[in-house]
Design an enzyme around this catalytic site. Structure first.
Site, mmCIF file in Angstrom:
data_model
loop_
_atom_site.group_PDB
_atom_site.id
_atom_site.type_symbol
_atom_site.label_atom_id
_atom_site.label_comp_id
_atom_site.label_asym_id
_atom_site.label_seq_id
_atom_site.Cartn_x
_atom_site.Cartn_y
_atom_site.Cartn_z
ATOM 1 N N ASP A 27 0.830 -1.212 0.000
ATOM 2 C CA ASP A 27 0.000 0.000 0.000
ATOM 3 C C ASP A 27 0.867 1.266 0.000
ATOM 4 O OD1 ASP A 27 -2.421 1.351 0.046
ATOM 5 O OD2 ASP A 27 -3.224 0.233 1.728
ATOM 6 N N GLU A 75 -1.051 1.836 -5.169
ATOM 7 C CA GLU A 75 -0.876 3.278 -4.927
ATOM 8 C C GLU A 75 -1.961 4.082 -5.636
ATOM 9 O OE1 GLU A 75 -0.325 4.341 -8.281
ATOM 10 O OE2 GLU A 75 1.242 5.725 -7.577
ATOM 11 N N TRP A 76 -3.077 3.408 -5.894
ATOM 12 C CA TRP A 76 -4.348 4.033 -6.277
ATOM 13 C C TRP A 76 -4.306 4.777 -7.626
ATOM 14 C CZ3 TRP A 76 -2.677 6.465 -1.280
ATOM 15 C CH2 TRP A 76 -2.770 5.549 -0.231
ATOM 16 N N GLY A 77 -3.291 4.460 -8.431
ATOM 17 C CA GLY A 77 -3.218 5.098 -9.741
ATOM 18 C C GLY A 77 -2.632 6.495 -9.709
ATOM 19 N N ASP A 114 -10.206 3.521 -3.359
ATOM 20 C CA ASP A 114 -10.922 2.320 -2.913
ATOM 21 C C ASP A 114 -12.331 2.218 -3.486
ATOM 22 O OD1 ASP A 114 -8.682 1.953 -1.445
ATOM 23 O OD2 ASP A 114 -9.652 2.003 0.511
HETATM 24 C C1 GLA Z 1 -5.994 1.357 1.491
HETATM 25 C C2 GLA Z 1 -6.189 0.338 0.370
HETATM 26 C C3 GLA Z 1 -7.313 -0.610 0.750
HETATM 27 C C4 GLA Z 1 -6.988 -1.301 2.058
HETATM 28 C C5 GLA Z 1 -6.726 -0.265 3.136
HETATM 29 C C6 GLA Z 1 -6.201 -0.895 4.413
HETATM 30 O O1 GLA Z 1 -7.089 2.202 1.572
HETATM 31 O O2 GLA Z 1 -6.456 0.964 -0.847
HETATM 32 O O3 GLA Z 1 -7.539 -1.560 -0.266
HETATM 33 O O4 GLA Z 1 -5.877 -2.128 1.879
HETATM 34 O O5 GLA Z 1 -5.777 0.709 2.724
HETATM 35 O O6 GLA Z 1 -5.955 0.044 5.417
#
Ligand code: GLA
Length: 411
Positions: free
Chosen positions: A157, A190-192, A212
């Site tokens: 993450d 890393e969410w893009g 998310d």
């Molecule tokens: C981030 C990730 C999620 C999850 C949480 C855990 O938000 O994107 O998928 O793993 O952390 O804290």
């Protein structure tokens, strides 16, 4: 002569120093030959968040087998955030001793004894998103620890990473995993933010493309400093990314919310079918121990999973939108195609699809569906029934938020 000897001495010291230096050259490339089709498994986060312990994980592993999910292709049991305890005086990480009293090696052994694989979670920063110890500065130690436990999959993450560069941070953990020696699927999370699709294929096996997922079909949840996204929002955010994915390197639009109680049966079908169409990792996020029959039927539909796991590894592309019904095409290995009509509106919609109008060209790869000259049988992948051929106009009604998913089988 004396000068000559001194020269030789200097050269040999330099060479030995150099070769010693070479021992420390790192391999920053991911393990090859893993995730050649999108990874399939389960992850604790969507349903359980920080409430994880070894009893839950063992029971979920049992349920993955008894529900038929293992037979359908699901392999990974992934423990997300909050399994961590503290680092010891040497910096080695240990699991929370109350939640995981038997330790991670015993848990991995149990998961492996079921013919499944074990996944774990860490973070490139100083702390995970849930405030547990992150791997920053401990990458090689953590990778050695995971290898000793028998970990097969690492979700890594991106919280608390001030000052770090994403590509470099993920390369560091890849090098550490390489050095530890146990093949591990690396899930870049890393969410893009930093376009992981551009550098991720060499470094990891999948990369999150968005923030998310939120457990709704069509909404955005604003948390103030960050947002989470419904199924359709995440689907829209995949635009332009399909050209980066393929065998061993996948766009990851986040884990499934099927069976988590907020989506209707139609929405569950659309969520699963569209994740199958866009060759997304199929990581279930529900409680496998208490699934109803409908949820099991969606998650274990082998014909739909076959679309996702198709070896060609090409994501579907959106071809048209009419009356809020989107039509998506996915080329498959050997010349079959999949087609999905997803109805995003709150009303039932009638569709009429004339196959003979024009050939369908893949905009990014060299695939073409010569539907004017070639005929296909149509198989409805939810009912399992043959529903005619491409010789006649397809007429159907798609209920609100539902999906008509067909496989075009060559005649
Ligand atoms: C981030 C990730 C999620 C999850 C949480 C855990 O938000 O994107 O998928 O793993 O952390 O804290």
């Amino acid at each position: 002569m004396k000068h000559c000897l001194i020269f030789l001495l200097v050269v040999s010291i330099a060479v030995s120093g150099f070769s010693q230096g070479n021992n420390y050259v790192q391999n920053y490339s991911k393990f090859d030959g893993l995730a050649l089709t999108p990874p399939m498994g389960w992850n604790s986060w969507n349903k359980f968040a920080c409430n994880v312990d070894e009893k839950l994980i063992r029971e979920v592993a049992d349920a993955m087998v008894s529900s038929g999910m293992k037979d359908a292709g699901y392999t990974y049991i992934n423990i997300d955030d909050c399994w961590h305890g503290d680092r010891d005086s040497l910096g080695f990480i240990h699991p929370d001793a109350t939640r995981f009293p038997s330790g991670m090696k015993a848990l991995a052994d149990y998961i492996h004894s079921k013919g499944l694989k074990m996944g774990i979670y860490s973070d490139a920063g100083s702390q995970t998103c849930g405030g547990r110890p992150g791997s920053r500065g401990y990458e090689f130690q953590d990778a050695m620890t995971y290898a000793a436990w028998g970990v097969d999959y690492l979700k890594y993450d991106w919280c608390n990473t001030d000052g770090l560069k994403a590509e470099g941070a993920y390369k560091t953990i890849t090098a550490a995993l390489r050095r530890a020696g146990r093949p591990v699927v690396l899930s870049i999370c890393e969410w893009g933010n930093d376009k992981p699709w551009e550098w991720g294929p060499a470094v990891g096996h999948l990369w999150r493309t968005t923030g998310d997922i939120f457990n709704c079909f069509d909404c955005i949840n604003d948390h103030g400093t960050w947002k989470s996204f419904g199924v359709m929002q995440i689907l829209d955010m995949q635009k332009g990314l399909r050209k980066y994915a393929g065998p061993g390197h996948w766009n990851d639009p986040d884990m499934l919310e099927i069976g988590n109680g907020k989506l209707t049966a139609a929405e569950d079908r659309s969520h699963f079918a569209m994740w199958a169409m866009i060759a997304a990792p199929l990581i279930a996020g529900n409680d496998l121990r208490t699934m109803d029959k409908e949820t099991i039927a969606v998650l274990t539909n082998k014909a739909v999973i076959a679309i996702n796991q198709d070896e060609l590894g090409v994501q579907a592309f959106k071809y048209t939108t009419k009356d809020s019904v989107e039509t998506w095409f996915k080329p498959l290995k050997g010349g079959d195609w999949a087609i999905a009509f997803v109805n995003r509106s709150k009303q039932s919609q009638k569709i009429a699809w004339n196959w003979k109008l024009s050939p369908i060209k893949d905009p990014d790869f060299d695939h073409q569906l010569n539907i004017q000259t070639q005929n296909f049988n149509l198989k409805n992948l939810w009912t399992g029934k043959n529903t005619g051929t491409t010789k006649t106009v397809l007429k159907a009604e798609v209920p609100a938020h539902d999906i008509l998913l067909l496989r075009l089988e060559q005649q």
